[in-house]
Write a protein that holds these residues in place. Structure first.
Motif, PDB file in Angstrom:
ATOM      1  N   TYR A 211       0.791  -1.048  -0.033  1.00 57.70           N
ATOM      2  CA  TYR A 211       0.013  -0.027  -0.012  1.00 57.70           C
ATOM      3  C   TYR A 211       1.041   1.198  -0.042  1.00 57.70           C
ATOM      4  N   LEU A 212       1.799   1.059   0.752  1.00 58.29           N
ATOM      5  CA  LEU A 212       2.744   2.325   0.954  1.00 58.29           C
ATOM      6  C   LEU A 212       3.496   2.641  -0.483  1.00 58.29           C
ATOM      7  N   THR A 213       4.094   1.585  -1.000  1.00 52.27           N
ATOM      8  CA  THR A 213       4.766   1.575  -2.219  1.00 52.27           C
ATOM      9  C   THR A 213       3.636   2.075  -3.310  1.00 52.27           C
ATOM     10  N   GLY A 214       2.399   1.730  -3.359  1.00 52.09           N
ATOM     11  CA  GLY A 214       1.488   2.287  -4.112  1.00 52.09           C
ATOM     12  C   GLY A 214       1.088   3.598  -4.059  1.00 52.09           C
ATOM     13  N   ARG A 215       1.087   4.463  -2.868  1.00 53.45           N
ATOM     14  CA  ARG A 215       0.766   5.685  -2.685  1.00 53.45           C
ATOM     15  C   ARG A 215       2.315   6.472  -3.262  1.00 53.45           C
ATOM     16  N   ARG A 216       3.110   5.883  -3.173  1.00 50.66           N
ATOM     17  CA  ARG A 216       4.551   6.837  -3.697  1.00 50.66           C
ATOM     18  C   ARG A 216       4.578   6.539  -5.333  1.00 50.66           C
ATOM     19  N   VAL A 217       4.397   5.543  -5.739  1.00 52.45           N
ATOM     20  CA  VAL A 217       4.158   5.496  -7.294  1.00 52.45           C
ATOM     21  C   VAL A 217       3.046   6.600  -7.712  1.00 52.45           C
ATOM     22  N   ASP A 218       2.078   6.653  -7.188  1.00 52.57           N
ATOM     23  CA  ASP A 218       0.976   7.374  -7.480  1.00 52.57           C
ATOM     24  C   ASP A 218       1.341   8.854  -7.552  1.00 52.57           C
ATOM     25  N   LEU A 219       2.105   9.243  -6.260  1.00 53.85           N
ATOM     26  CA  LEU A 219       2.681  10.638  -6.391  1.00 53.85           C
ATOM     27  C   LEU A 219       3.635  11.019  -7.580  1.00 53.85           C
ATOM     28  N   ALA A 220       4.518  10.027  -7.745  1.00 56.70           N
ATOM     29  CA  ALA A 220       5.509   9.774  -8.578  1.00 56.70           C
ATOM     30  C   ALA A 220       4.878  10.345  -9.881  1.00 56.70           C
ATOM     31  N   ARG A 221       3.991   9.527 -10.258  1.00 56.12           N
ATOM     32  CA  ARG A 221       3.376   9.589 -11.635  1.00 56.12           C
ATOM     33  C   ARG A 221       2.913  11.227 -11.992  1.00 56.12           C
ATOM     34  N   LYS A 222       2.193  11.651 -10.770  1.00 59.96           N
ATOM     35  CA  LYS A 222       1.855  13.176 -10.845  1.00 59.96           C
ATOM     36  C   LYS A 222       2.998  14.115 -11.094  1.00 59.96           C
ATOM     37  N   LEU A 223       4.193  13.777 -10.073  1.00 59.64           N
ATOM     38  CA  LEU A 223       5.391  14.841 -10.506  1.00 59.64           C
ATOM     39  C   LEU A 223       5.784  14.502 -11.622  1.00 59.64           C
ATOM     40  N   LEU A 224       6.146  13.341 -12.478  1.00 57.92           N
ATOM     41  CA  LEU A 224       6.574  13.017 -13.499  1.00 57.92           C
ATOM     42  C   LEU A 224       5.970  13.886 -14.824  1.00 57.92           C
ATOM     43  N   LEU A 225       4.557  13.875 -14.534  1.00 58.15           N
ATOM     44  CA  LEU A 225       3.641  14.476 -15.706  1.00 58.15           C
ATOM     45  C   LEU A 225       3.680  15.937 -15.333  1.00 58.15           C
ATOM     46  N   ALA A 226       4.027  16.502 -14.058  1.00 61.62           N
ATOM     47  CA  ALA A 226       4.334  17.872 -14.080  1.00 61.62           C
ATOM     48  C   ALA A 226       5.433  18.439 -14.322  1.00 61.62           C
ATOM     49  N   GLY A 227       6.462  17.601 -15.000  1.00 61.99           N
ATOM     50  CA  GLY A 227       7.745  17.914 -15.816  1.00 61.99           C
ATOM     51  C   GLY A 227       8.891  17.737 -14.725  1.00 61.99           C
ATOM     52  N   MET A 228       8.689  17.314 -13.757  1.00 59.03           N
ATOM     53  CA  MET A 228       9.756  16.935 -12.680  1.00 59.03           C
ATOM     54  C   MET A 228      10.691  16.041 -13.241  1.00 59.03           C
ATOM     55  N   ALA A 229      12.014  16.340 -13.120  1.00 55.73           N
ATOM     56  CA  ALA A 229      12.968  15.244 -13.668  1.00 55.73           C
ATOM     57  C   ALA A 229      12.871  14.064 -12.693  1.00 55.73           C
ATOM     58  N   PRO A 230      12.878  12.711 -13.445  1.00 57.95           N
ATOM     59  CA  PRO A 230      12.899  11.329 -12.753  1.00 57.95           C
ATOM     60  C   PRO A 230      14.065  11.287 -11.598  1.00 57.95           C
ATOM     61  N   ARG A 231      14.994  12.166 -11.762  1.00 51.64           N
ATOM     62  CA  ARG A 231      16.161  11.599 -10.688  1.00 51.64           C
ATOM     63  C   ARG A 231      15.911  12.717  -9.361  1.00 51.64           C
ATOM     64  N   LEU A 232      14.641  13.701  -9.641  1.00 49.37           N
ATOM     65  CA  LEU A 232      14.416  14.374  -8.484  1.00 49.37           C
ATOM     66  C   LEU A 232      13.179  13.745  -7.880  1.00 49.37           C
ATOM     67  N   VAL A 233      12.271  13.088  -8.721  1.00 49.49           N
ATOM     68  CA  VAL A 233      11.145  12.609  -8.456  1.00 49.49           C
ATOM     69  C   VAL A 233      11.221  11.310  -6.967  1.00 49.49           C
ATOM     70  N   ALA A 234      12.348  10.405  -7.500  1.00 49.65           N
ATOM     71  CA  ALA A 234      12.619   9.438  -6.330  1.00 49.65           C
ATOM     72  C   ALA A 234      12.675   9.703  -5.037  1.00 49.65           C
ATOM     73  N   ALA A 235      13.357  10.863  -4.657  1.00 46.65           N
ATOM     74  CA  ALA A 235      13.275  11.314  -3.251  1.00 46.65           C
ATOM     75  C   ALA A 235      12.057  12.207  -2.793  1.00 46.65           C
ATOM     76  N   SER A 236      11.516  12.970  -3.821  1.00 46.84           N
ATOM     77  CA  SER A 236      10.419  13.793  -3.566  1.00 46.84           C
ATOM     78  C   SER A 236       9.076  12.901  -3.088  1.00 46.84           C
ATOM     79  N   ALA A 237       9.140  11.580  -3.777  1.00 43.49           N
ATOM     80  CA  ALA A 237       8.061  10.500  -3.660  1.00 43.49           C
ATOM     81  C   ALA A 237       8.135   9.639  -2.485  1.00 43.49           C
ATOM     82  N   GLY A 238       9.527   9.508  -1.802  1.00 44.15           N
ATOM     83  CA  GLY A 238       9.593   8.878  -0.611  1.00 44.15           C
ATOM     84  C   GLY A 238      10.372   7.570  -0.781  1.00 44.15           C
ATOM     85  N   PHE A 239      11.275   7.585  -2.049  1.00 42.34           N
ATOM     86  CA  PHE A 239      11.830   6.300  -2.568  1.00 42.34           C
ATOM     87  C   PHE A 239      13.503   6.508  -2.000  1.00 42.34           C
ATOM     88  N   TYR A 240      13.927   5.408  -1.630  1.00 40.88           N
ATOM     89  CA  TYR A 240      15.465   5.022  -1.070  1.00 40.88           C
ATOM     90  C   TYR A 240      16.434   5.985  -2.006  1.00 40.88           C
TER      91      TYR A 240
END
Length: 274
Positions: A211-240
């Motif tokens: 469940y926790l991973t799913g919430r993080r992936v869902d946030l990552a999708r929004k950040l990616l589509l908003a134009g944030m670089a993948p390398r910045l999305v990882a930390a912003s969405a809570g990934f190690y």
């Protein structure tokens, strides 16, 4: 000529586990020795013969071996091709010293469900950053080991505690970016960790870590589509780290974060990302 063992050993950042040890052993013979922690052993290939408290035992594929602390034991391969094993060394917070005598009497367990859970624990421990999953796996493994040693198997499946499951979900929702440990959730909700995992999985059809991973992936999708670089999305969405992010994102969506970000129409320069 003796072959050197093929060894991987590390100490995970997880309370309750002293060490993880994976090895392929051919010619090496372990002399009599002891550990100050519990040795939880599964053999993936081959067979091990060992002496524990002056009694001979065997560890083979599909069986679980639990060697107690402070009790001398040795070990050697039964076949010329050797054996492949995976071990987790558990501290006394998982299995107390009062169970040592019971483990000496019955160090071998034939339990397919427990074998599967130990395998899942090893898989979680190999992936740095999946702390909640590793905690959840460990709680279920330790609980079943105690049940074996104490010769009691309670039926955990019929009970349904929707209230606790939803309270845990609320806690995960509040902290899904920074994360919450199973021990902290257990203390906050006053519920045993293994029971938390069971009731949540029964109520929502997935483990708390999923469940926790799913919430993080869902946030990552929004950040990616908003134009944030993948390398910045990882930390912003809570990934190690980046590899942790890539692995989970692809497992959920079937594609990499970079491909996902580039999959839509080209963004106009007058429409900068937020």
């Amino acid at each position: 000529m003796l072959d050197h063992p093929q060894v991987r050993a590390w100490r995970p950042a997880l309370a309750g586990i002293e060490e993880v040890y994976h090895a392929r052993i051919t010619d090496h013979v372990y002399p009599m020795h002891t550990h100050d922690s519990w040795t939880l052993l599964i053999v993936d290939d081959g067979m091990v013969r060992y002496n524990l408290d002056r009694h001979e035992h065997g560890a083979l594929d599909q069986m679980i071996t639990l060697l107690p602390p402070h009790v001398p034991h040795n070990g050697h391969s039964v076949t010329p091709t050797g054996f492949r094993k995976r071990v987790v060394y558990l501290d006394s917070s998982q299995l107390g010293d009062s169970l040592i005598g019971l483990a000496v009497d019955s160090p071998v367990m034939d339990d397919l469900l427990l074998r599967q859970r130990i395998n899942q624990l090893h898989q979680a421990l190999e992936h740095t950053g999946d702390e909640l999953e590793a905690e959840s796996r460990l709680a279920l493994v330790s609980e079943r080991l105690r049940s074996h040693l104490e010769r009691r198997f309670e039926d955990h499946t019929p009970t349904r505690d929707a209230g606790i499951a939803h309270r845990l979900r609320d806690l995960l929702d509040e902290k899904f970016v920074e994360g919450v440990s199973l021990q902290d959730a257990s203390a906050a909700l006053h519920v045993h960790p293994a029971h938390l995992v069971r009731v949540f999985s029964r109520e929502f059809g997935m483990g708390p870590h999923q469940y926790l991973t799913g919430r993080r992936v869902d946030l990552a999708r929004k950040l990616l589509l908003a134009g944030m670089a993948p390398r910045l999305v990882a930390a912003s969405a809570g990934f190690y780290d980046q590899s942790h992010f890539n692995r989970h994102f692809k497992r959920v969506l079937g594609t990499s974060p970079g491909r996902y970000a580039r999959s839509g129409p080209a963004r106009h320069l007058a429409d900068p990302p937020t």
